[in-house]
Design a protein around this motif. Structure first.
Motif, PDB file in Angstrom:
ATOM      1  N   ASP A  34      10.298  -6.906 -17.871  1.00  0.00           N
ATOM      2  CA  ASP A  34      11.229  -6.114 -18.670  1.00  0.00           C
ATOM      3  C   ASP A  34      10.706  -4.681 -18.787  1.00  0.00           C
ATOM      4  OD1 ASP A  34      13.049  -5.089 -20.404  1.00  0.00           O
ATOM      5  OD2 ASP A  34      12.648  -6.503 -22.040  1.00  0.00           O
ATOM      6  N   THR A  35      11.472  -3.738 -18.261  1.00  0.00           N
ATOM      7  CA  THR A  35      11.020  -2.344 -18.273  1.00  0.00           C
ATOM      8  C   THR A  35      11.013  -1.745 -19.674  1.00  0.00           C
ATOM      9  OG1 THR A  35      13.283  -1.647 -17.777  1.00  0.00           O
ATOM     10  CG2 THR A  35      11.779  -1.933 -15.909  1.00  0.00           C
ATOM     11  N   THR A  36      11.668  -2.410 -20.631  1.00  0.00           N
ATOM     12  CA  THR A  36      11.610  -1.906 -22.002  1.00  0.00           C
ATOM     13  C   THR A  36      10.270  -2.220 -22.653  1.00  0.00           C
ATOM     14  OG1 THR A  36      12.591  -3.944 -22.882  1.00  0.00           O
ATOM     15  CG2 THR A  36      14.108  -2.169 -22.241  1.00  0.00           C
ATOM     16  N   ARG A  37       9.558  -3.213 -22.105  1.00  0.00           N
ATOM     17  CA  ARG A  37       8.247  -3.594 -22.651  1.00  0.00           C
ATOM     18  C   ARG A  37       7.098  -3.095 -21.780  1.00  0.00           C
ATOM     19  NH1 ARG A  37       6.850  -8.411 -22.398  1.00  0.00           N
ATOM     20  NH2 ARG A  37       5.325  -8.272 -24.077  1.00  0.00           N
ATOM     21  N   VAL A  38       7.377  -2.854 -20.511  1.00  0.00           N
ATOM     22  CA  VAL A  38       6.330  -2.445 -19.568  1.00  0.00           C
ATOM     23  C   VAL A  38       6.796  -1.207 -18.808  1.00  0.00           C
ATOM     24  CG1 VAL A  38       4.894  -3.115 -17.614  1.00  0.00           C
ATOM     25  CG2 VAL A  38       5.585  -4.836 -19.292  1.00  0.00           C
ATOM     26  N   HIS A  39       5.946  -0.193 -18.740  1.00  0.00           N
ATOM     27  CA  HIS A  39       6.247   1.014 -17.981  1.00  0.00           C
ATOM     28  C   HIS A  39       5.071   1.328 -17.057  1.00  0.00           C
ATOM     29  CE1 HIS A  39       6.582   5.541 -17.513  1.00  0.00           C
ATOM     30  NE2 HIS A  39       7.656   5.058 -16.897  1.00  0.00           N
ATOM     31  N   VAL A  40       5.348   1.377 -15.770  1.00  0.00           N
ATOM     32  CA  VAL A  40       4.295   1.606 -14.775  1.00  0.00           C
ATOM     33  C   VAL A  40       4.517   2.958 -14.112  1.00  0.00           C
ATOM     34  CG1 VAL A  40       3.132   0.722 -12.718  1.00  0.00           C
ATOM     35  CG2 VAL A  40       4.193  -0.872 -14.332  1.00  0.00           C
ATOM     36  N   THR A  41       3.489   3.782 -14.091  1.00  0.00           N
ATOM     37  CA  THR A  41       3.516   5.057 -13.374  1.00  0.00           C
ATOM     38  C   THR A  41       2.441   5.037 -12.299  1.00  0.00           C
ATOM     39  OG1 THR A  41       1.986   6.078 -14.950  1.00  0.00           O
ATOM     40  CG2 THR A  41       4.351   6.326 -15.377  1.00  0.00           C
ATOM     41  N   THR A  42       2.697   5.762 -11.216  1.00  0.00           N
ATOM     42  CA  THR A  42       1.745   5.796 -10.092  1.00  0.00           C
ATOM     43  C   THR A  42       1.423   7.233  -9.723  1.00  0.00           C
ATOM     44  OG1 THR A  42       3.543   5.678  -8.475  1.00  0.00           O
ATOM     45  CG2 THR A  42       2.550   3.592  -9.169  1.00  0.00           C
ATOM     46  N   ASP A  43       0.228   7.421  -9.249  1.00  0.00           N
ATOM     47  CA  ASP A  43      -0.231   8.714  -8.719  1.00  0.00           C
ATOM     48  C   ASP A  43      -0.885   8.418  -7.373  1.00  0.00           C
ATOM     49  OD1 ASP A  43      -1.169  11.215  -8.188  1.00  0.00           O
ATOM     50  OD2 ASP A  43      -2.681  11.252  -9.786  1.00  0.00           O
ATOM     51  N   LEU A  44      -0.024   8.364  -6.329  1.00  0.00           N
ATOM     52  CA  LEU A  44      -0.483   7.971  -5.000  1.00  0.00           C
ATOM     53  C   LEU A  44      -0.447   9.172  -4.068  1.00  0.00           C
ATOM     54  CD1 LEU A  44       1.518   4.628  -4.651  1.00  0.00           C
ATOM     55  CD2 LEU A  44      -0.808   4.944  -5.524  1.00  0.00           C
ATOM     56  N   PRO A  45      -1.370   9.233  -3.094  1.00  0.00           N
ATOM     57  CA  PRO A  45      -1.379  10.360  -2.148  1.00  0.00           C
ATOM     58  C   PRO A  45      -0.095  10.399  -1.331  1.00  0.00           C
ATOM     59  CG  PRO A  45      -3.431   9.119  -2.040  1.00  0.00           C
ATOM     60  CD  PRO A  45      -2.483   8.310  -2.859  1.00  0.00           C
ATOM     61  N   ALA A  46       0.302  11.593  -0.992  1.00  0.00           N
ATOM     62  CA  ALA A  46       1.510  11.749  -0.171  1.00  0.00           C
ATOM     63  C   ALA A  46       1.252  11.396   1.282  1.00  0.00           C
ATOM     64  CB  ALA A  46       2.027  13.189  -0.279  1.00  0.00           C
ATOM     65  N   THR A  47      -0.027  11.488   1.699  1.00  0.00           N
ATOM     66  CA  THR A  47      -0.375  11.161   3.085  1.00  0.00           C
ATOM     67  C   THR A  47      -0.898   9.738   3.160  1.00  0.00           C
ATOM     68  OG1 THR A  47      -2.598  12.043   2.749  1.00  0.00           O
ATOM     69  CG2 THR A  47      -0.928  13.549   3.606  1.00  0.00           C
ATOM     70  N   SER A  48      -1.000   9.226   4.373  1.00  0.00           N
ATOM     71  CA  SER A  48      -1.468   7.860   4.588  1.00  0.00           C
ATOM     72  C   SER A  48      -2.980   7.772   4.412  1.00  0.00           C
ATOM     73  CB  SER A  48      -1.085   7.379   5.989  1.00  0.00           C
ATOM     74  OG  SER A  48       0.319   7.345   6.149  1.00  0.00           O
ATOM     75  N   LEU A  49      -3.408   6.695   3.784  1.00  0.00           N
ATOM     76  CA  LEU A  49      -4.832   6.367   3.669  1.00  0.00           C
ATOM     77  C   LEU A  49      -5.009   4.949   4.183  1.00  0.00           C
ATOM     78  CD1 LEU A  49      -5.807   7.787   0.148  1.00  0.00           C
ATOM     79  CD2 LEU A  49      -6.288   8.772   2.383  1.00  0.00           C
ATOM     80  N   TYR A  50      -5.742   4.823   5.281  1.00  0.00           N
ATOM     81  CA  TYR A  50      -5.872   3.522   5.917  1.00  0.00           C
ATOM     82  C   TYR A  50      -7.191   2.850   5.537  1.00  0.00           C
ATOM     83  CZ  TYR A  50      -1.816   4.514   8.802  1.00  0.00           C
ATOM     84  OH  TYR A  50      -0.547   4.786   9.223  1.00  0.00           O
ATOM     85  N   THR A  51      -7.118   1.547   5.423  1.00  0.00           N
ATOM     86  CA  THR A  51      -8.300   0.734   5.214  1.00  0.00           C
ATOM     87  C   THR A  51      -8.221  -0.470   6.138  1.00  0.00           C
ATOM     88  OG1 THR A  51      -9.690  -0.363   3.554  1.00  0.00           O
ATOM     89  CG2 THR A  51      -7.328  -0.728   3.380  1.00  0.00           C
ATOM     90  N   ILE A  52      -9.337  -1.153   6.288  1.00  0.00           N
ATOM     91  CA  ILE A  52      -9.370  -2.398   7.066  1.00  0.00           C
ATOM     92  C   ILE A  52      -9.451  -3.550   6.077  1.00  0.00           C
ATOM     93  CG2 ILE A  52     -10.583  -3.739   8.815  1.00  0.00           C
ATOM     94  CD1 ILE A  52      -9.343  -1.192   9.872  1.00  0.00           C
ATOM     95  N   GLY A  53      -8.426  -4.391   6.074  1.00  0.00           N
ATOM     96  CA  GLY A  53      -8.426  -5.499   5.124  1.00  0.00           C
ATOM     97  C   GLY A  53      -7.252  -6.420   5.335  1.00  0.00           C
TER      98      GLY A  53
END
Length: 453
Positions: free
Chosen positions: A296-315
């Motif tokens: 329920d978005t009225t009880r939970v609010h999620v914000t993100t701060d992610l890079p605009a460029t790609s960041l690759y990992t091995i996994g």
């Protein structure tokens, strides 16, 4: 001591030479060799305690050999001495020359050849050397004995304490203080280990009791509900409600058993972890989007701060999603009552690592519990009262991070909120695979993943 010995023996050889010179001078002032001169020289050598290996020669005024001990020829004498008969040809020997004089006229000379080694040899020096060597050996043995005793005492105490721990007694007090740094470190480490073992043993007993209780509770509840329906204690709509509750309890018990099986499977190394190129910003964005759909978005609010460029990992994309969903669910469980949960996810790079921070404004982890949040079966007091479970979520998530050369850490926690950090290795292909963004869909639904973790 050696110089004094050499000086003394040179003087003794000079006295011997002077006595021989006196004995070979006749009253008429002529050079005469007595018939018993060899016997006399032998006795004098014994009396003066001169080394037996000595060469004594008597020459006349012209330098002709008149007497020698041991016997030798004229040629042998010249082989031993220089042309003027004053110095030995071999530098290992020294020549003591005594003139034979009579009435202010030199009749000849007595030459004594003796080795320098024999001159410097000293029984006193040998005795002192032997005494010093014996003293050194005795001192070394005594030092080793005292040192071994000094080291053996604390080691013996540690061995006794280890025996007590083996018998199940973890309350060991060594009370050892030694100036040896390594021994003191050993004692301190052993005491810390004993305290840790005691804590783990107590924790194991509590964890076993907790796990047993968590598994027994739904079983008891299901049994009571089913018996109430079977015995018609409740009927119709109420009976249906009891069956629904029993079904939910069985689902919860199934999830706990699945958690145990997953943890044991991973701990034994039977869970496969893929090694794929993953664009983390894309994957995390997708995880957050799907997780939001279930809440329920009225009880939970999620914000993100992610890079605009790609960041690759091995996994493994599936395992990373499991970790992230578990962190989000933990934040949801820690939310304060009557307060909207604010979740913030931030991603950045640091020292060839991709850092993913998950921050919430929940009630936080008590300071005394923060060191144990990743321990298996550990559940804080607040979580025990609020949420039912086995306490394997963070433990399993950290194992998954380690399997991908990553790390899961608790950055900080207080009453204002908590921040966890997921570290993943930055792939060397990050700059060269800008066009290969991660677009694969997960092989499971977020609803099923949320239920499980």
């Amino acid at each position: 001591m050696r110089d004094a010995t050499m000086e003394s023996r040179l003087q003794t050889a000079g006295l011997l030479g002077q006595e021989v010179a006196d004995r070979v001078t006749s009253p008429e002032g002529q050079l005469t060799i007595p018939p018993k001169l060899d016997y006399i020289v032998k006795n004098r050598l014994f009396f003066f305690n001169i080394d037996e290996y000595i060469c004594l020669m008597i020459t006349d005024q012209k330098g002709d050999l008149k007497f020698s001990r041991p016997a030798m020829t004229e040629q042998q004498m010249h082989d031993k001495l220089t042309d003027d008969l004053s110095q030995p040809r071999d530098d290992r020997y020294v020549a003591i020359t005594t003139p034979i004089d009579s009435n202010n006229e030199q009749l000849g000379k007595v030459i004594i050849l003796q080795s320098k080694r024999a001159l410097t040899y000293s029984p006193q020096e040998m005795m002192v050397s032997i005494l010093l060597l014996a003293l050194l050996i005795l001192s070394g043995w005594l030092t080793l004995y005292l040192l071994s005793r000094k080291l053996a005492r604390p080691l013996g105490s540690v061995a006794d304490a280890a025996q007590q721990i083996r018998q199940g007694n973890y309350d060991v007090q060594l009370n050892i203080h030694t100036p040896e740094r390594e021994i003191q470190q050993l004692v301190s480490s052993f005491e810390d280990m004993a305290k840790r073992l005691k804590h783990l043993e107590e924790w194991r007993a509590l964890s076993l009791a907790g796990v047993t209780h968590e598994l027994k509770t739904p079983v008891t509840s299901i049994k009571g509900l089913v018996m109430a329906v079977r015995d018609e204690v409740v009927v119709q709509e109420e009976a249906q409600e009891f069956l629904d509750i029993a079904l939910k309890e069985s689902d919860r018990m199934e999830r706990m058993v699945a958690d145990l099986l997953d943890y044991n499977a991973f701990a034994s190394g039977s869970v496969e972890v893929r090694q794929d190129h993953i664009d983390l910003p894309v994957l995390i964005s997708e995880v957050v989007y799907q997780w939001n759909l279930l809440h329920d978005t009225t009880r939970v609010h999620v914000t993100t701060d992610l890079p605009a460029t790609s960041l690759y990992t091995i996994g493994d994309a599936l395992r990373i999603q499991q970790i992230m969903v578990n962190l989000l669910n933990n934040s949801l469980q820690a939310a304060a009552p009557e307060q909207r949960l604010e979740l913030h996810i931030r991603m950045y790079t640091k020292q060839q690592q991709i850092q993913i921070e998950v921050t919430d404004n929940g009630t936080g982890v008590a300071p005394e519990e923060q060191d144990y949040v990743f321990e298996r079966f550990y559940r804080g007091e607040h979580k025990k009262r609020a949420v039912r479970g086995l306490g394997l979520g963070l433990t399993y998530s950290q194992l998954l991070a380690h399997a991908q050369q990553g790390e899961l850490l608790l950055k900080h926690s207080s009453s204002a909120g908590t921040t966890f950090i997921l570290q993943m290795p930055l792939s060397a292909d990050t700059l060269s695979i800008q066009t290969a963004a991660y677009t694969a869909k997960p092989s499971f639904t977020m609803e099923a993943l949320s239920k499980k973790y």
